[in-house]
Design a protein around this motif. Structure first.
Motif, PDB file in Angstrom:
ATOM      1  N   LYS A   1       0.830  -1.209   0.000  1.00  0.00           N
ATOM      2  CA  LYS A   1       0.000   0.000   0.000  1.00  0.00           C
ATOM      3  C   LYS A   1       0.863   1.256   0.000  1.00  0.00           C
ATOM      4  O   LYS A   1       0.570   2.225  -0.714  1.00  0.00           O
ATOM      5  CB  LYS A   1      -0.936  -0.005   1.199  1.00  0.00           C
ATOM      6  CG  LYS A   1      -1.989  -1.100   1.167  1.00  0.00           C
ATOM      7  CD  LYS A   1      -2.732  -1.185   2.507  1.00  0.00           C
ATOM      8  CE  LYS A   1      -3.589  -2.412   2.608  1.00  0.00           C
ATOM      9  NZ  LYS A   1      -4.222  -2.557   3.951  1.00  0.00           N
ATOM     10  N   ALA A   2       1.934   1.257   0.794  1.00  0.00           N
ATOM     11  CA  ALA A   2       2.808   2.434   0.859  1.00  0.00           C
ATOM     12  C   ALA A   2       3.474   2.694  -0.494  1.00  0.00           C
ATOM     13  O   ALA A   2       3.649   3.846  -0.901  1.00  0.00           O
ATOM     14  CB  ALA A   2       3.865   2.237   1.942  1.00  0.00           C
ATOM     15  N   LEU A   3       3.845   1.637  -1.174  1.00  0.00           N
ATOM     16  CA  LEU A   3       4.532   1.775  -2.462  1.00  0.00           C
ATOM     17  C   LEU A   3       3.619   2.344  -3.543  1.00  0.00           C
ATOM     18  O   LEU A   3       4.091   2.992  -4.484  1.00  0.00           O
ATOM     19  CB  LEU A   3       5.069   0.416  -2.916  1.00  0.00           C
ATOM     20  CG  LEU A   3       6.298  -0.107  -2.164  1.00  0.00           C
ATOM     21  CD1 LEU A   3       6.509  -1.586  -2.469  1.00  0.00           C
ATOM     22  CD2 LEU A   3       7.544   0.688  -2.537  1.00  0.00           C
TER      23      LEU A   3
ATOM     24  N   ARG B   1       6.771   2.978   5.275  1.00  0.00           N
ATOM     25  CA  ARG B   1       7.219   4.251   4.684  1.00  0.00           C
ATOM     26  C   ARG B   1       8.720   4.235   4.431  1.00  0.00           C
ATOM     27  O   ARG B   1       9.201   4.748   3.410  1.00  0.00           O
ATOM     28  CB  ARG B   1       6.866   5.412   5.608  1.00  0.00           C
ATOM     29  CG  ARG B   1       5.380   5.773   5.626  1.00  0.00           C
ATOM     30  CD  ARG B   1       5.162   7.140   6.244  1.00  0.00           C
ATOM     31  NE  ARG B   1       5.399   7.151   7.681  1.00  0.00           N
ATOM     32  CZ  ARG B   1       5.787   8.215   8.369  1.00  0.00           C
ATOM     33  NH1 ARG B   1       6.038   9.359   7.744  1.00  0.00           N
ATOM     34  NH2 ARG B   1       5.959   8.159   9.676  1.00  0.00           N
ATOM     35  N   ALA B   2       9.486   3.634   5.339  1.00  0.00           N
ATOM     36  CA  ALA B   2      10.937   3.540   5.142  1.00  0.00           C
ATOM     37  C   ALA B   2      11.268   2.660   3.947  1.00  0.00           C
ATOM     38  O   ALA B   2      12.177   2.967   3.157  1.00  0.00           O
ATOM     39  CB  ALA B   2      11.600   2.993   6.408  1.00  0.00           C
ATOM     40  N   VAL B   3      10.535   1.562   3.784  1.00  0.00           N
ATOM     41  CA  VAL B   3      10.733   0.693   2.623  1.00  0.00           C
ATOM     42  C   VAL B   3      10.427   1.456   1.339  1.00  0.00           C
ATOM     43  O   VAL B   3      11.161   1.359   0.351  1.00  0.00           O
ATOM     44  CB  VAL B   3       9.844  -0.561   2.726  1.00  0.00           C
ATOM     45  CG1 VAL B   3       9.899  -1.368   1.431  1.00  0.00           C
ATOM     46  CG2 VAL B   3      10.275  -1.427   3.905  1.00  0.00           C
ATOM     47  N   GLU B   4       9.356   2.234   1.361  1.00  0.00           N
ATOM     48  CA  GLU B   4       8.984   3.020   0.177  1.00  0.00           C
ATOM     49  C   GLU B   4      10.094   3.992  -0.201  1.00  0.00           C
ATOM     50  O   GLU B   4      10.455   4.122  -1.371  1.00  0.00           O
ATOM     51  CB  GLU B   4       7.674   3.761   0.447  1.00  0.00           C
ATOM     52  CG  GLU B   4       7.093   4.501  -0.748  1.00  0.00           C
ATOM     53  CD  GLU B   4       7.732   5.867  -0.971  1.00  0.00           C
ATOM     54  OE1 GLU B   4       8.021   6.201  -2.150  1.00  0.00           O
ATOM     55  OE2 GLU B   4       7.951   6.593   0.023  1.00  0.00           O
ATOM     56  N   ILE B   5      10.675   4.666   0.772  1.00  0.00           N
ATOM     57  CA  ILE B   5      11.749   5.625   0.512  1.00  0.00           C
ATOM     58  C   ILE B   5      12.974   4.910  -0.054  1.00  0.00           C
ATOM     59  O   ILE B   5      13.579   5.360  -1.033  1.00  0.00           O
ATOM     60  CB  ILE B   5      12.109   6.388   1.801  1.00  0.00           C
ATOM     61  CG1 ILE B   5      10.940   7.282   2.230  1.00  0.00           C
ATOM     62  CG2 ILE B   5      13.364   7.237   1.597  1.00  0.00           C
ATOM     63  CD1 ILE B   5      11.041   7.791   3.657  1.00  0.00           C
ATOM     64  N   ALA B   6      13.326   3.774   0.531  1.00  0.00           N
ATOM     65  CA  ALA B   6      14.497   3.018   0.077  1.00  0.00           C
ATOM     66  C   ALA B   6      14.282   2.395  -1.297  1.00  0.00           C
ATOM     67  O   ALA B   6      15.237   1.932  -1.923  1.00  0.00           O
ATOM     68  CB  ALA B   6      14.838   1.934   1.090  1.00  0.00           C
TER      69      ALA B   6
ATOM     70  N   ARG C   1      12.917   4.127  -3.895  1.00  0.00           N
ATOM     71  CA  ARG C   1      12.843   5.192  -4.909  1.00  0.00           C
ATOM     72  C   ARG C   1      14.093   5.164  -5.780  1.00  0.00           C
ATOM     73  O   ARG C   1      14.990   5.995  -5.670  1.00  0.00           O
ATOM     74  CB  ARG C   1      12.699   6.556  -4.233  1.00  0.00           C
ATOM     75  CG  ARG C   1      11.438   6.686  -3.398  1.00  0.00           C
ATOM     76  CD  ARG C   1      11.339   8.084  -2.775  1.00  0.00           C
ATOM     77  NE  ARG C   1      10.217   8.200  -1.863  1.00  0.00           N
ATOM     78  CZ  ARG C   1       9.887   9.317  -1.222  1.00  0.00           C
ATOM     79  NH1 ARG C   1      10.610  10.421  -1.386  1.00  0.00           N
ATOM     80  NH2 ARG C   1       8.842   9.338  -0.401  1.00  0.00           N
ATOM     81  N   LYS C   2      14.147   4.215  -6.676  1.00  0.00           N
ATOM     82  CA  LYS C   2      15.387   3.919  -7.386  1.00  0.00           C
ATOM     83  C   LYS C   2      15.871   5.051  -8.281  1.00  0.00           C
ATOM     84  O   LYS C   2      17.060   5.160  -8.576  1.00  0.00           O
ATOM     85  CB  LYS C   2      15.218   2.636  -8.211  1.00  0.00           C
ATOM     86  CG  LYS C   2      16.535   1.992  -8.598  1.00  0.00           C
ATOM     87  CD  LYS C   2      16.341   0.642  -9.248  1.00  0.00           C
ATOM     88  CE  LYS C   2      17.692   0.044  -9.647  1.00  0.00           C
ATOM     89  NZ  LYS C   2      17.531  -1.245 -10.358  1.00  0.00           N
ATOM     90  N   THR C   3      14.970   5.916  -8.728  1.00  0.00           N
ATOM     91  CA  THR C   3      15.391   7.033  -9.583  1.00  0.00           C
ATOM     92  C   THR C   3      15.594   8.333  -8.802  1.00  0.00           C
ATOM     93  O   THR C   3      15.908   9.358  -9.393  1.00  0.00           O
ATOM     94  CB  THR C   3      14.359   7.279 -10.705  1.00  0.00           C
ATOM     95  OG1 THR C   3      13.105   7.652 -10.119  1.00  0.00           O
ATOM     96  CG2 THR C   3      14.183   6.031 -11.565  1.00  0.00           C
ATOM     97  N   ASP C   4      15.405   8.271  -7.502  1.00  0.00           N
ATOM     98  CA  ASP C   4      15.592   9.441  -6.634  1.00  0.00           C
ATOM     99  C   ASP C   4      17.003   9.386  -6.059  1.00  0.00           C
ATOM    100  O   ASP C   4      17.281   8.627  -5.136  1.00  0.00           O
ATOM    101  CB  ASP C   4      14.536   9.428  -5.530  1.00  0.00           C
ATOM    102  CG  ASP C   4      14.591  10.660  -4.632  1.00  0.00           C
ATOM    103  OD1 ASP C   4      15.680  11.258  -4.494  1.00  0.00           O
ATOM    104  OD2 ASP C   4      13.551  11.008  -4.034  1.00  0.00           O
ATOM    105  N   GLN C   5      17.907  10.181  -6.586  1.00  0.00           N
ATOM    106  CA  GLN C   5      19.308  10.119  -6.180  1.00  0.00           C
ATOM    107  C   GLN C   5      19.496  10.417  -4.696  1.00  0.00           C
ATOM    108  O   GLN C   5      20.325   9.791  -4.031  1.00  0.00           O
ATOM    109  CB  GLN C   5      20.143  11.087  -7.027  1.00  0.00           C
ATOM    110  CG  GLN C   5      20.249  10.689  -8.488  1.00  0.00           C
ATOM    111  CD  GLN C   5      21.186  11.603  -9.273  1.00  0.00           C
ATOM    112  OE1 GLN C   5      21.744  12.555  -8.740  1.00  0.00           O
ATOM    113  NE2 GLN C   5      21.369  11.298 -10.547  1.00  0.00           N
TER     114      GLN C   5
END
Length: 324
Positions: free
Chosen positions: A22-24, A202-207, A209-213
Motif C-alpha cells: 500500500k505504501a509503495l 514508509r521507510a521501505v517506500e523511501i528506500a 525510490r530507485k530514480t531518486d538520487q
C-alpha cells in the motif's frame, strides 16, 4: 504494467507485506508509478485482499516462488527494479531458520542481483551472528549474505512491529479476554521500542525510490534500525494492552525457568495463540531497542522519514485505540 512504471517485487506476504504494498502505491511525493508483484509460496490470499484496495495498474498478478528453491526465483524476479525481501519466520527448527532466514535471504539477493534490482531486506533489531538463538543468529547471517551479494542493499531492522493485524498486541488483547492475569518473565524489565507497521512501510517506500538520487544516497548500503518514538518495558506493554482494552487484570512475573518449561511443552504443539518456545523466552532477556551509538554504515530511521516523508513516527498510544 504501465509504461515507465517501476516493478517492485514484494517477496513475502502477510502483515508487513500488505502495508508495504500500500505504501509503495499510494505515496504522492515520488512521481514514478510502481507496479507491485506479490511473490511467496502462497501469494493468492494477500493478492485477493489487496485487489479490492489497489488499482489493476498498480497490482500485478502474483507469482508463486519458494526462497529455498533458487530456480523458482529467476522467473518471479524477471524485470524487477526493486525486490523487498521479507524472508523470515518466528517458529521452526534450527535447520528451518538456516534454510529460510539465512540461505533463503541469500537466494533472494542473488536472484535480485542478476536482474539488477535494488534489494530492501527486512531483518530485526537484535540480529547477532554470535547468538545461540537460531532466530537472531540467522537474521544476522542473512544480513551478511544479502550485503555480500548486493552492496547497495538497504537493511531495515525493526523492533517489535505493531498495528492492526499484528501478532503481539492483538494476541495479548485476546489473551486478556480469557486469562485471569497477564504473564511477564523475569520481572518484565526487558526494554522494547515498538514501531508502527506503517512507519516501517514508509521507510521501505523511501528506500525503493530507485530514480531518486537523494533517497538512494541516504539508503544504499545502509542499515536502518527502526524503533518507535517511545521505549517500553515488557511489563509496560502489558499495561498498555490492559489500558486500551479497558480491562483490569493483574500482571504476574514468572521466573525465566518457568517460561522455559512452558516453552518445552508448547513448542511441541501446533501453533496457536498460546504458542511459546524456549528460544523466545531466551530472547526476552535481551533489550530490543535502537542502538544509541550506531556505526557509520547506519542511517537514522526517524530522520529518514522526516526528511523524505515529513510525518513524525506514530506512537503506541496513538495507534492501539484504533484496533484493540
Amino acid at each position: 504494467m504501465p509504461p515507465q512504471a517501476q516493478k517492485v517485487v514484494v517477496c513475502g506476504s502477510g502483515f508487513l507485506g500488505s502495508y508495504i504494498a500500500k505504501a509503495l502505491t499510494t505515496n504522492a511525493t515520488y512521481d514514478v508509478p510502481r507496479a507491485i508483484q506479490l511473490t511467496s509460496r502462497n501469494p493468492a490470499r494477500l493478492y485477493k485482499e489487496l485487489r479490492n484496495e489497489l488499482s489493476e495498474k498498480s497490482l500485478l498478478p502474483p507469482v508463486t516462488a519458494d526462497v529455498t528453491k533458487p530456480e523458482t526465483l529467476a522467473q518471479a524476479f524477471e524485470g524487477a527494479d526493486v525486490v523487498v525481501s521479507l524472508v523470515g519466520l518466528m517458529h521452526g527448527s534450527p535447520k528451518m531458520f538456516e534454510d529460510i532466514q539465512w540461505h533463503g535471504a541469500e537466494n533472494v539477493a542473488n536472484a535480485a542481483k542478476k536482474e539488477g534490482a535494488k534489494v530492501v531486506h527486512i531483518s530485526a533489531i537484535g540480529a547477532d551472528e554470535g547468538s545461540k538463538i537460531p532466530y537472531a543468529r540467522t537474521k544476522a547471517l542473512g544480513e551478511q549474505a544479502v550485503r555480500q551479494e548486493c552492496k547497495d542493499a538497504t537493511i531495515i531492522r525493526p523492533s517489535l512491529v505493531f498495528g492492526p493485524g499484528d501478532s503481539f498486541f492483538s494476541r495479548f488483547a485476546t489473551l486478556s479476554r480469557y486469562l485471569p492475569f497477564l504473564p511477564v518473565f523475569g520481572g518484565g524489565i526487558t526494554r522494547f521500542q515498538p514501531v508502527y507497521v506503517g512507519d516501517v512501510a514508509r521507510a521501505v517506500e523511501i528506500a525503493s525510490r530507485k530514480t531518486d538520487q537523494a533517497a538512494m544516497k541516504a539508503t544504499n548500503g545502509k542499515i536502518i534500525e527502526a524503533g518507535g518514538p517511545d521505549v517500553f518495558t515488557y511489563k509496560e506493554m502489558m499495561k498498555a494492552v490492559l489500558k486500551h482494552t479497558h480491562r483490569a487484570r493483574p500482571i504476574i512475573s514468572l521466573p525465566y525457568s518457568v517460561g522455559k518449561m512452558q516453552g518445552l511443552v508448547l513448542e511441541q504443539l501446533p501453533q496457536n495463540i498460546f504458542t511459546l518456545t524456549r528460544a523466545q523466552v531466551e530472547q526476552l532477556k535481551i533489550d530490543n531497542v535502537v542502538n544509541p551509538s550506531p556505526l557509520s554504515d547506519h542511517a537514522s530511521f526517524a530522520e529518514l522519514l522526516k526528511r523524505f516523508n515529513g510525518e513524525p513516527l506514530k506512537s503506541v498510544d496513538e495507534i492501539l485505540p484504533e484496533y484493540l
